[in-house]
Design a protein around this motif. Structure first.
Motif, PDB file in Angstrom:
ATOM      1  N   ILE A  90      33.505 -45.598 -32.610  1.00 32.80           N
ATOM      2  CA  ILE A  90      34.192 -46.864 -32.339  1.00 32.80           C
ATOM      3  C   ILE A  90      34.845 -47.433 -33.602  1.00 32.80           C
ATOM      4  CG2 ILE A  90      32.776 -47.428 -30.336  1.00 32.80           C
ATOM      5  CD1 ILE A  90      31.074 -49.218 -32.088  1.00 32.80           C
ATOM      6  N   ASN A  91      35.034 -46.567 -34.596  1.00 34.45           N
ATOM      7  CA  ASN A  91      35.781 -46.912 -35.810  1.00 34.45           C
ATOM      8  C   ASN A  91      35.185 -48.080 -36.583  1.00 34.45           C
ATOM      9  OD1 ASN A  91      37.867 -44.929 -35.305  1.00 34.45           O
ATOM     10  ND2 ASN A  91      38.660 -46.309 -33.719  1.00 34.45           N
ATOM     11  N   LEU A  92      33.875 -48.024 -36.763  1.00 33.14           N
ATOM     12  CA  LEU A  92      33.181 -49.021 -37.568  1.00 33.14           C
ATOM     13  C   LEU A  92      32.331 -48.320 -38.617  1.00 33.14           C
ATOM     14  CD1 LEU A  92      31.860 -51.531 -34.857  1.00 33.14           C
ATOM     15  CD2 LEU A  92      33.821 -51.856 -36.368  1.00 33.14           C
ATOM     16  N   SER A  93      31.994 -49.027 -39.669  1.00 32.97           N
ATOM     17  CA  SER A  93      31.030 -48.494 -40.625  1.00 32.97           C
ATOM     18  C   SER A  93      29.653 -48.551 -39.988  1.00 32.97           C
ATOM     19  CB  SER A  93      31.045 -49.321 -41.908  1.00 32.97           C
ATOM     20  OG  SER A  93      30.530 -50.626 -41.662  1.00 32.97           O
ATOM     21  N   PRO A  94      28.707 -47.702 -40.418  1.00 32.99           N
ATOM     22  CA  PRO A  94      27.357 -47.749 -39.842  1.00 32.99           C
ATOM     23  C   PRO A  94      26.712 -49.126 -39.928  1.00 32.99           C
ATOM     24  CG  PRO A  94      27.641 -45.731 -41.066  1.00 32.99           C
ATOM     25  CD  PRO A  94      28.870 -46.560 -41.340  1.00 32.99           C
ATOM     26  N   SER A  95      26.870 -49.799 -41.062  1.00 29.99           N
ATOM     27  CA  SER A  95      26.247 -51.111 -41.212  1.00 29.99           C
ATOM     28  C   SER A  95      26.879 -52.141 -40.280  1.00 29.99           C
ATOM     29  CB  SER A  95      26.357 -51.589 -42.669  1.00 29.99           C
ATOM     30  OG  SER A  95      27.720 -51.690 -43.059  1.00 29.99           O
ATOM     31  N   ARG A  96      28.190 -52.095 -40.142  1.00 32.43           N
ATOM     32  CA  ARG A  96      28.868 -53.031 -39.238  1.00 32.43           C
ATOM     33  C   ARG A  96      28.497 -52.734 -37.785  1.00 32.43           C
ATOM     34  NH1 ARG A  96      30.077 -57.791 -37.606  1.00 32.43           N
ATOM     35  NH2 ARG A  96      31.976 -57.918 -36.323  1.00 32.43           N
ATOM     36  N   PHE A  97      28.392 -51.457 -37.451  1.00 31.30           N
ATOM     37  CA  PHE A  97      27.996 -51.082 -36.095  1.00 31.30           C
ATOM     38  C   PHE A  97      26.614 -51.621 -35.762  1.00 31.30           C
ATOM     39  CE2 PHE A  97      25.303 -47.856 -33.892  1.00 31.30           C
ATOM     40  CZ  PHE A  97      25.707 -48.151 -32.596  1.00 31.30           C
ATOM     41  N   LEU A  98      25.643 -51.423 -36.666  1.00 37.90           N
ATOM     42  CA  LEU A  98      24.278 -51.880 -36.403  1.00 37.90           C
ATOM     43  C   LEU A  98      24.215 -53.400 -36.282  1.00 37.90           C
ATOM     44  CD1 LEU A  98      22.246 -49.521 -38.770  1.00 37.90           C
ATOM     45  CD2 LEU A  98      22.526 -49.353 -36.287  1.00 37.90           C
ATOM     46  N   HIS A  99      24.987 -54.098 -37.107  1.00 33.20           N
ATOM     47  CA  HIS A  99      25.013 -55.561 -37.042  1.00 33.20           C
ATOM     48  C   HIS A  99      25.599 -56.033 -35.717  1.00 33.20           C
ATOM     49  CE1 HIS A  99      25.490 -59.736 -38.310  1.00 33.20           C
ATOM     50  NE2 HIS A  99      26.728 -59.671 -37.842  1.00 33.20           N
ATOM     51  N   LEU A 100      26.717 -55.435 -35.330  1.00 32.94           N
ATOM     52  CA  LEU A 100      27.378 -55.831 -34.085  1.00 32.94           C
ATOM     53  C   LEU A 100      26.519 -55.485 -32.875  1.00 32.94           C
ATOM     54  CD1 LEU A 100      30.072 -57.074 -33.096  1.00 32.94           C
ATOM     55  CD2 LEU A 100      30.921 -54.732 -32.810  1.00 32.94           C
ATOM     56  N   PHE A 101      25.837 -54.348 -32.939  1.00 32.15           N
ATOM     57  CA  PHE A 101      24.975 -53.930 -31.829  1.00 32.15           C
ATOM     58  C   PHE A 101      23.844 -54.921 -31.629  1.00 32.15           C
ATOM     59  CE2 PHE A 101      21.909 -51.545 -29.431  1.00 32.15           C
ATOM     60  CZ  PHE A 101      22.676 -50.728 -28.615  1.00 32.15           C
ATOM     61  N   ARG A 102      23.189 -55.300 -32.704  1.00 29.09           N
ATOM     62  CA  ARG A 102      22.095 -56.270 -32.595  1.00 29.09           C
ATOM     63  C   ARG A 102      22.614 -57.634 -32.146  1.00 29.09           C
ATOM     64  NH1 ARG A 102      16.845 -57.157 -34.431  1.00 29.09           N
ATOM     65  NH2 ARG A 102      16.738 -55.165 -35.514  1.00 29.09           N
ATOM     66  N   GLN A 103      23.785 -58.008 -32.622  1.00 28.68           N
ATOM     67  CA  GLN A 103      24.366 -59.296 -32.248  1.00 28.68           C
ATOM     68  C   GLN A 103      24.560 -59.402 -30.740  1.00 28.68           C
ATOM     69  OE1 GLN A 103      28.022 -60.266 -34.342  1.00 28.68           O
ATOM     70  NE2 GLN A 103      28.735 -61.546 -32.665  1.00 28.68           N
ATOM     71  N   HIS A 104      24.959 -58.305 -30.099  1.00 25.13           N
ATOM     72  CA  HIS A 104      25.251 -58.353 -28.670  1.00 25.13           C
ATOM     73  C   HIS A 104      24.049 -58.021 -27.789  1.00 25.13           C
ATOM     74  CE1 HIS A 104      29.591 -59.139 -28.484  1.00 25.13           C
ATOM     75  NE2 HIS A 104      29.633 -58.580 -29.669  1.00 25.13           N
ATOM     76  N   THR A 105      23.142 -57.192 -28.263  1.00 26.71           N
ATOM     77  CA  THR A 105      21.999 -56.795 -27.424  1.00 26.71           C
ATOM     78  C   THR A 105      20.724 -57.557 -27.748  1.00 26.71           C
ATOM     79  OG1 THR A 105      21.300 -55.013 -28.922  1.00 26.71           O
ATOM     80  CG2 THR A 105      22.956 -54.469 -27.236  1.00 26.71           C
ATOM     81  N   GLY A 106      20.644 -58.123 -28.955  1.00 28.22           N
ATOM     82  CA  GLY A 106      19.457 -58.859 -29.356  1.00 28.22           C
ATOM     83  C   GLY A 106      18.381 -58.002 -29.993  1.00 28.22           C
ATOM     84  N   VAL A 107      18.577 -56.695 -30.025  1.00 28.67           N
ATOM     85  CA  VAL A 107      17.589 -55.787 -30.604  1.00 28.67           C
ATOM     86  C   VAL A 107      18.302 -54.696 -31.402  1.00 28.67           C
ATOM     87  CG1 VAL A 107      15.804 -56.143 -28.862  1.00 28.67           C
ATOM     88  CG2 VAL A 107      17.564 -54.430 -28.468  1.00 28.67           C
ATOM     89  N   SER A 108      17.524 -53.929 -32.149  1.00 20.96           N
ATOM     90  CA  SER A 108      18.094 -52.824 -32.914  1.00 20.96           C
ATOM     91  C   SER A 108      18.575 -51.718 -31.977  1.00 20.96           C
ATOM     92  CB  SER A 108      17.046 -52.249 -33.871  1.00 20.96           C
ATOM     93  OG  SER A 108      16.011 -51.595 -33.135  1.00 20.96           O
ATOM     94  N   TYR A 109      19.413 -50.855 -32.513  1.00 20.91           N
ATOM     95  CA  TYR A 109      19.914 -49.724 -31.723  1.00 20.91           C
ATOM     96  C   TYR A 109      18.763 -48.861 -31.223  1.00 20.91           C
ATOM     97  CZ  TYR A 109      21.549 -44.964 -30.972  1.00 20.91           C
ATOM     98  OH  TYR A 109      21.749 -43.702 -30.453  1.00 20.91           O
TER      99      TYR A 109
END
Length: 257
Positions: A174-193
């Motif tokens: 999805i064209n993101l850095s790993p750190s940005r992906f993990l941050h965005l994922f937690r922001q939307h799901t409420g938990v870690s990947y």
């Protein structure tokens, strides 16, 4: 001790949500991968956050990722899980407003009545869906703000639950850095990947167990390494071992539509 309520247990799954009703005693500290509405159907129950003090309440809303223990003292407990990437998430949040980092304690007469009716009537899945839709007013369309990039990742890991996608691989997709992906994922799901992936695998295992009635096979097909891995993850997620839970479920229905 006399009981003046039915003692059967029910589990209904479908449309990004799951509902459970049944008699329980104590659940050790555990963490869900979805938002959950806890309801004491006939009486209050006790809840403890982390290592804090026990608190008595009739309803509690726990966002995903918050560790808590439960003590129902033999009462009948109701749970409504609503996944944050599911179609009911916006309506659920409007009906039961909450913040992502705090548990809400309250008493909701309509929610209690809904669970009471489901448990007393023991209806089929279609009727349960109607009751929950009415409770959440799900027929009112609310626009979801869920990020389509994260939705794409979720669809991918749900489509191949037995594949261990790396964080780097998904971030690149999805064209993101790993750190940005993990941050965005937690922001939307409420938990870690990793916790979210484990939750989705757990839901897949439930569906497979419903059709196949073989816990080990369901665990393997859902992506768990073996039965021990599944049992450990189940206890971490629900605060109890899986075998006794599924042995005691009297009605278990899954709707994949």
């Amino acid at each position: 001790m006399c009981k003046f309520f039915p003692v059967h247990s029910q589990l209904y799954m479908g449309r990004g949500r799951a509902l459970y009703c049944g008699p329980l005693q104590h659940l050790e500290a555990h963490v869900y991968g979805a938002t959950v509405l806890h309801v004491g159907i006939y009486q209050p129950f006790r809840i403890r956050l982390d290592d804090g003090a026990w608190r008595s309440c009739r309803c509690a809303l726990v966002p995903p990722g918050i560790r808590h223990a439960l003590d129902m003292a033999g009462g009948v407990h109701g749970k409504l899980f609503v996944e944050r990437d599911g179609p009911d998430a916006p309506a659920f949040r409007e009906r039961f407003p909450y913040t992502a980092t705090a548990v809400s304690f309250f008493e909701d007469v309509e929610a209690i009545a809904c669970f009471h009716r489901i448990h007393e009537e023991d209806p089929g899945h279609a009727i349960v869906e109607q009751y929950v839709d009415k409770l959440l007013n799900s027929r009112t369309q609310i626009i979801s703000e869920f990020d389509p990039r994260i939705q794409r990742v979720i669809e991918l890991i749900c489509g191949e639950p037995d594949r261990n996608f790396s964080q780097i691989e998904l971030a690149a997709l999805i064209n993101l850095s790993p750190s940005r992906f993990l941050h965005l994922f937690r922001q939307h799901t409420g938990v870690s990947y990793r916790r979210f992936r484990s939750w989705k695998r757990m839901m897949t295992a439930f569906e497979l167990l419903h059709t196949g009635d073989n816990m080990t096979r369901a665990a393997l097909d859902a992506g768990f390494a073996d039965a021990t891995h599944f049992s450990h993850s189940f206890r971490e997620t629900f605060g109890v071992n899986p075998a006794p839970v599924f042995r005691r479920i009297d009605r278990f229905e899954v709707d994949k539509d």
